[in-house]
Design an enzyme around this catalytic site. Structure first.
Site, PDB file in Angstrom:
ATOM      1  N   ARG A   1      14.705   0.916  11.811  1.00  7.33           N
ATOM      2  CA  ARG A   1      16.046   1.407  12.148  1.00  7.33           C
ATOM      3  C   ARG A   1      16.906   0.243  12.920  1.00  7.33           C
ATOM      4  O   ARG A   1      18.058   0.227  12.808  1.00  7.33           O
ATOM      5  CB  ARG A   1      16.138   2.723  12.993  1.00  7.33           C
ATOM      6  CG  ARG A   1      15.715   3.922  12.194  1.00  7.33           C
ATOM      7  CD  ARG A   1      15.575   5.130  12.798  1.00  7.33           C
ATOM      8  NE  ARG A   1      15.868   6.259  11.698  1.00  7.33           N
ATOM      9  CZ  ARG A   1      15.358   7.469  12.189  1.00  7.33           C
ATOM     10  NH1 ARG A   1      15.056   7.721  13.435  1.00  7.33           N
ATOM     11  NH2 ARG A   1      15.539   8.451  11.421  1.00  7.33           N
TER      12      ARG A   1
ATOM     13  N   LYS B   1       6.866  21.779   5.833  1.00 11.18           N
ATOM     14  CA  LYS B   1       7.610  23.389   5.582  1.00 11.18           C
ATOM     15  C   LYS B   1       8.477  23.266   4.426  1.00 11.18           C
ATOM     16  O   LYS B   1       9.381  22.334   4.335  1.00 11.18           O
ATOM     17  CB  LYS B   1       7.964  23.375   6.918  1.00 11.18           C
ATOM     18  CG  LYS B   1       7.263  23.467   8.221  1.00 11.18           C
ATOM     19  CD  LYS B   1       7.829  24.001   9.251  1.00 11.18           C
ATOM     20  CE  LYS B   1       7.038  24.217  10.623  1.00 11.18           C
ATOM     21  NZ  LYS B   1       7.752  24.583  11.741  1.00 11.18           N
TER      22      LYS B   1
ATOM     23  N   GLY C   1      13.188   9.324   7.418  1.00 11.18           N
ATOM     24  CA  GLY C   1      12.262  10.102   7.922  1.00 11.18           C
ATOM     25  C   GLY C   1      10.857   9.627   7.767  1.00 11.18           C
ATOM     26  O   GLY C   1      10.524   8.362   7.604  1.00 11.18           O
TER      27      GLY C   1
END
Length: 399
Positions: free
Chosen positions: A41, A206, A356
């Site tokens: 990043r 999830k 991510g």
């Protein structure tokens, strides 16, 4: 979409002007040493910062790191980031030890043309993330006082209605940085008219985290490949035993409904790697998904699944990937993620890695970043963009 860009700002001239840059320097740190474990990043914002430095601006960079509770917390200091940013820019970065206090004011005041300062973690101030507009606005006033113009180059934060992302642009002339512009251009290709076949790979833990994007993508994709921890809720929805694998019981009916109306677009694993425990040295084997022992948990997709998913990817012309296929941080359970990543690089397709953990996996596994079409810096932001949500940071730049 009508957004002014960094090139517009540079054309107006920024020499001797203070330019406040919202960057996303939320890098992972080693819990023991505090060292940066992935500087992706930081590297991503270099084109914007380099252009401003070259043009003679006084560059004031601000960012968050982690989730401190609105007060200073040494474990979330941007100090190590200032050091690494300076190394990459080839010049010292002046670090303010607070966000809008005495150190920040003096550090910004002392900047010479072409120099860079980094403010301490924005989230050390409760006003950054406050739901109270007056509190957020008061903090935005203090931040905006450090700039004559504002550049948003923090795509990983544009889905947050935070002071530095949403409120500061209303107070200063504002433009999109090189990174934000590239992210929006790439993701708009996926939401517009992607070249087909369009194949999406979703992993992670999830189903609930990805439900909205699955709902949004199902009508538009040609194949949806599901791995990672979330696959076990889908397998349970098919009536299969999943042992002690990660399972969202309240999502089983939802997954069953998605499978029923997907028209066969959803592909699930046919084999998985199961282990005795969630540990890097746990005993493990590969089993068919209809043979998962009741006392074991799945930690990766198996080789047959990688082969099947890879075959689907080889036909694709557009690919979006978000979420690892297994616990790639443990070498014993990294083969699935590596196999899918390698299949994406080999496909004759425009490929987007959705930030991510997927972006982290690419770097952690030593894969060639240039072999992907685009690696996003914003996992949550890229998913919300694909869901069709209004992103506060983008909306603020449009105004």
């Amino acid at each position: 979409m009508s957004i002014r860009t960094l090139d517009d700002l540079l054309a107006e001239g920024v020499s001797s002007r203070r330019v406040l840059v919202r960057a996303d320097l939320n890098v992972p740190l080693d819990k023991q040493t505090g060292a940066i474990t992935d500087d992706g990043r930081i590297r991503a914002v270099l084109p914007t910062l380099g252009a401003l430095v070259e043009a003679g601006a006084k560059v004031v960079v601000c960012s968050h790191l982690g989730r401190p509770k609105g007060a200073p917390d040494p474990q979330f200091s941007l100090g190590p980031v200032a050091g690494r940013l300076g190394e990459l820019l080839g010049a010292p970065v002046h670090f303010a030890t607070d966000t809008v206090g005495d150190s920040a004011r003096s550090t910004v005041a002392d900047l010479a043309d072409g120099q860079v300062a980094l403010l301490e973690n924005l989230r050390f101030n409760a006003g950054e993330t406050s739901k109270d507009e007056a509190e957020r606005g008061a903090f935005a006033d203090q931040l905006a006082a450090f700039g004559d113009a504002y550049v948003d180059d923090a795509f990983g934060a544009v889905h947050r209605k935070h002071a530095s992302v949403f409120d500061v642009p209303a107070r200063l002339p504002h433009v999109a940085g090189r990174l934000v512009l590239r992210e929006v251009e790439v993701l708009s290709k996926l939401t517009g008219d992607p070249e087909r076949p369009y194949v999406v790979v979703l992993g992670g833990s999830k189903v609930s985290d990805k439900l909205a994007v699955i709902e949004a993508l199902l009508p538009t994709v040609d194949r949806l490949l599901i791995g990672g921890g979330m696959c076990f809720t889908f397998l349970k929805a098919q009536g299969l035993e999943v042992g002690t694998s990660l399972l969202e019981k309240d999502m089983v009916d939802t997954c069953r409904n998605l499978l029923e109306r997907s028209g066969g677009k959803i592909m699930l694993p046919v084999d998985v790697v199961v282990a005795d425990a969630f540990a890097p040295d746990a005993a493990h084997d590969t089993v068919r998904v209809d043979g998962i022992p009741s006392h074991r948990l799945g930690l990766d997709v198996g080789p047959e699944t990688v082969a099947g998913f890879s075959a689907a990817l080889s036909q694709a012309k557009t690919i979006f990937w978000n979420g690892p296929m297994g616990v790639f941080e443990m070498p014993a359970f990294a083969a699935g993620t590596r196999g899918i990543a390698e299949a994406i690089t080999k496909a004759d397709a425009f490929s987007v890695v959705g930030g991510g953990d997927s972006a982290a996996a690419v770097r952690a596994l030593g894969l060639d970043e240039s072999s992907f079409g685009h690696i996003s810096t914003g996992g949550g932001a890229s998913l919300e963009y694909l869901e069709g949500k209004t992103l506060p940071g983008i909306a603020a730049l449009e105004n």
